[in-house]
Design a protein around this motif. Structure first.
Motif, mmCIF file in Angstrom:
data_model
loop_
_atom_site.group_PDB
_atom_site.id
_atom_site.type_symbol
_atom_site.label_atom_id
_atom_site.label_comp_id
_atom_site.label_asym_id
_atom_site.label_seq_id
_atom_site.Cartn_x
_atom_site.Cartn_y
_atom_site.Cartn_z
ATOM 1 N N ASN A 141 31.324 52.806 27.692
ATOM 2 C CA ASN A 141 31.360 54.035 28.499
ATOM 3 C C ASN A 141 31.811 53.798 29.933
ATOM 4 O OD1 ASN A 141 30.584 55.901 26.471
ATOM 5 N ND2 ASN A 141 28.462 55.195 26.672
ATOM 6 N N GLY A 142 32.577 52.746 30.134
ATOM 7 C CA GLY A 142 33.157 52.498 31.445
ATOM 8 C C GLY A 142 34.533 53.130 31.557
ATOM 9 N N LYS A 143 35.168 52.883 32.686
ATOM 10 C CA LYS A 143 36.501 53.433 32.929
ATOM 11 C C LYS A 143 37.363 52.375 33.599
ATOM 12 C CE LYS A 143 34.741 55.637 37.106
ATOM 13 N NZ LYS A 143 33.391 55.123 36.826
ATOM 14 N N GLN A 162 31.954 51.790 39.040
ATOM 15 C CA GLN A 162 30.588 51.441 38.656
ATOM 16 C C GLN A 162 30.596 50.053 38.021
ATOM 17 O OE1 GLN A 162 27.897 53.480 39.177
ATOM 18 N NE2 GLN A 162 29.288 54.925 40.195
ATOM 19 N N PRO A 163 29.465 49.343 38.073
ATOM 20 C CA PRO A 163 29.413 48.045 37.392
ATOM 21 C C PRO A 163 29.849 48.196 35.937
ATOM 22 C CG PRO A 163 27.469 48.347 38.755
ATOM 23 C CD PRO A 163 28.202 49.665 38.771
ATOM 24 N N GLY A 164 30.685 47.295 35.494
ATOM 25 C CA GLY A 164 31.196 47.350 34.128
ATOM 26 C C GLY A 164 32.562 47.990 34.023
ATOM 27 N N ASP A 165 32.996 48.711 35.061
ATOM 28 C CA ASP A 165 34.346 49.267 35.074
ATOM 29 C C ASP A 165 35.347 48.149 35.331
ATOM 30 O OD1 ASP A 165 33.293 51.800 34.718
ATOM 31 O OD2 ASP A 165 33.604 52.446 36.789
ATOM 32 N N VAL A 166 36.617 48.465 35.159
ATOM 33 C CA VAL A 166 37.695 47.499 35.375
ATOM 34 C C VAL A 166 38.682 48.079 36.381
ATOM 35 C CG1 VAL A 166 39.675 46.322 34.310
ATOM 36 C CG2 VAL A 166 37.492 46.451 33.085
ATOM 37 N N LEU A 167 39.133 47.253 37.313
ATOM 38 C CA LEU A 167 40.210 47.618 38.229
ATOM 39 C C LEU A 167 41.486 46.932 37.765
ATOM 40 C CD1 LEU A 167 41.285 48.864 40.919
ATOM 41 C CD2 LEU A 167 40.762 46.645 41.965
#
Length: 197
Positions: free
Chosen positions: A43-45, A110-115
């Motif tokens: 559920n990350g982005k 948010q923690p767990g998202d990727v840039l």
């Protein structure tokens, strides 16, 4: 050199750069696709940024995830940080262009998202700041660079992924970045949909 020959040389140079990059880039591209799938399944982005042609690549990537690449599937959470003109101009006006992506990563990440940080030189100041913001907010970074990776290459952590095109020519780097975006989109779809071939 006549124009036809010059155009032919561009095609040849582009093909040779891509072929030379296969062995070096295939593994980190696969790792990046796996990282992005883990992020999305959790559920990350994915936030994407870059300037100029790299901004176009960031937008292209987000569009393929939110819409579709080549397979039908549910839309995936991806945001190009290059597209909101009100945010871009407000932050640039109030804080300077250096922080135009930093502010968005800190607000949206948010923690767990990727840039997905894209810079042909690896030295784009606002992309460098976005990488700092990502690390401060516990985002993993996938960096698309060239020219040896520049400052971004030096900033990356062991948990980040660096896809550095082995070229010093901006046009050739951008062409490999565009292919990399397609490889990432295809890899994400194959992993999510369980495609074998």
């Amino acid at each position: 050199m006549d124009l036809i020959s010059r155009i032919g040389q561009h095609f040849t140079d582009s093909a040779q750069t891509k072929l030379a990059a296969i062995e070096m880039l295939a593994a980190p591209i696969a790792q990046a696709a796996e990282l992005m799938v883990a992020c999305l399944v959790g559920n990350g982005k994915i936030l994407a940024c870059g300037n100029g042609g790299s901004a176009a690549d960031a937008q292209h990537f987000a569009a393929e995830l939110v819409g579709r690449f080549e397979m039908e599937r549910q839309g995936l959470a991806a945001i190009a940080l290059t597209t909101d003109s009100s945010i871009m101009t407000a932050v640039s006006n109030d804080y300077g262009y250096k922080l135009v992506f930093d502010k968005q990563v800190r607000a949206l990440g948010q923690p767990g998202d990727v840039l997905l940080a894209i810079s042909t030189s690896g030295n784009s100041e606002n992309v460098v700041e976005a990488v700092h913001a990502a690390h401060d907010n516990d985002l993993r970074v996938v960096a698309l660079t060239g020219k040896g990776g520049g400052e971004i290459g030096e900033l990356l952590l062991d948990t980040d992924i660096h896809i550095c095109v082995p070229s010093d020519r901006t046009a050739r780097i951008q062409e490999v970045h565009a292919l990399t975006v397609h490889c990432l989109c295809d890899g994400i779809d194959c992993l999510l949909l369980g495609v074998e071939e």
